[in-house]
Design a protein around this motif. Structure first.
Motif: not given
Length: 262
Positions: A121-138
């Motif tokens: 699970y990542l705590q992030a907002d769809v308006r910040d795709p960079g943070a989502i991508i960074e977290g999901a890549r792990k």
């Protein structure tokens, strides 16, 4: 300490109330009841979206997809996406993402997957795709296909926030053979009720960006639509799940579709 704003309604908690859950507050129920005065079928719509998520996930897993990125997860309601995917493919890897702290507080319920697979699970907002991508890549291998799921989310992201660009940014990181899964509310079938709902939510601090069939279809630009293409959600591969009671008792004002990145 998780900070939860109980002063204004939140879409994830309203959705939970529509589904009969207990992880919502009086402000969410109050706004939910206002929505019911405009259209008493809103809870049916919520269940139809959940059913679309389950059917599309099952279809993807049956067609070889083993990685899922679900943004706008919402409060856990079984069966969750990872449960559907891992029943078909026990080694499926699933990353959930949401911006509501109450979802974080209950994220443990989302992480009980198979031993062979992975759920995070990542705590992030769809308006910040960079943070989502960074977290999901792990967790996910972006060199292999990923199913990007945004179910009943983008109608809370207005054009001013670059909804189409956000989806494009996320897709740009995914490999060939990846998929986009969307469902979205529309005013195409119920313009008067939809306009009233938009105004009520706006007054409560919630943005509702209802899009036409054409605007919804734009999210799939450059993708290969899976049959039957853009459809009312409960008519997308109905054979893959159980019908939602009441889904045929009037119009379901929304669209659903799945597209493949060539």
């Amino acid at each position: 300490m998780v900070e939860i704003d109980t002063g204004k309604p939140h879409p994830a908690r309203m959705y939970d109330w529509y589904l009969g859950g207990k992880d919502n507050y009086p402000v969410d129920e109050a706004m939910g009841r206002q929505m019911l005065t405009l259209d008493p079928r809103v809870p049916v719509m919520a269940r139809v979206n959940r059913a679309f998520m389950r059917r599309s996930t099952r279809w993807l897993a049956e067609h070889g997809v083993r990685q899922f990125l679900d943004i706008g997860t919402g409060i856990p309601t079984e069966p969750n996406l990872h449960q559907v995917a891992q029943r078909v493919a026990p080694d499926a890897r699933v990353v959930y993402c949401d911006n509501d702290p109450i979802v974080l507080a209950h994220a443990g319920a989302l992480l009980r997957g198979t031993d062979e697979g992975v759920t995070e699970y990542l705590q992030a907002d769809v308006r910040d795709p960079g943070a989502i991508i960074e977290g999901a890549r792990k967790i996910l291998d972006f060199g292999r296909p990923v199913a990007l799921s945004l179910v009943a989310l983008l109608h809370f992201v207005p054009d001013e926030d670059g909804a189409h660009e956000l989806v494009g940014r996320l897709l740009s990181e995914l490999s060939s053979g990846s998929y986009l899964v969307l469902s979205h509310a529309t005013a195409d079938f119920t313009p008067e009720e939809s306009a009233a709902a938009t105004e009520k939510l706006k007054a409560a601090g919630v943005t509702l960006a209802l899009r036409s069939r054409e605007e919804f279809s734009r999210f799939f630009g450059g993708l290969e639509l899976v049959e039957p293409g853009v459809e009312v959600p409960h008519r997308w591969h109905p054979e893959l799940g159980e019908p939602v009671p009441g889904q045929d008792d009037g119009v379901i004002p929304g669209y659903g579709a799945v597209g493949r990145k060539p």
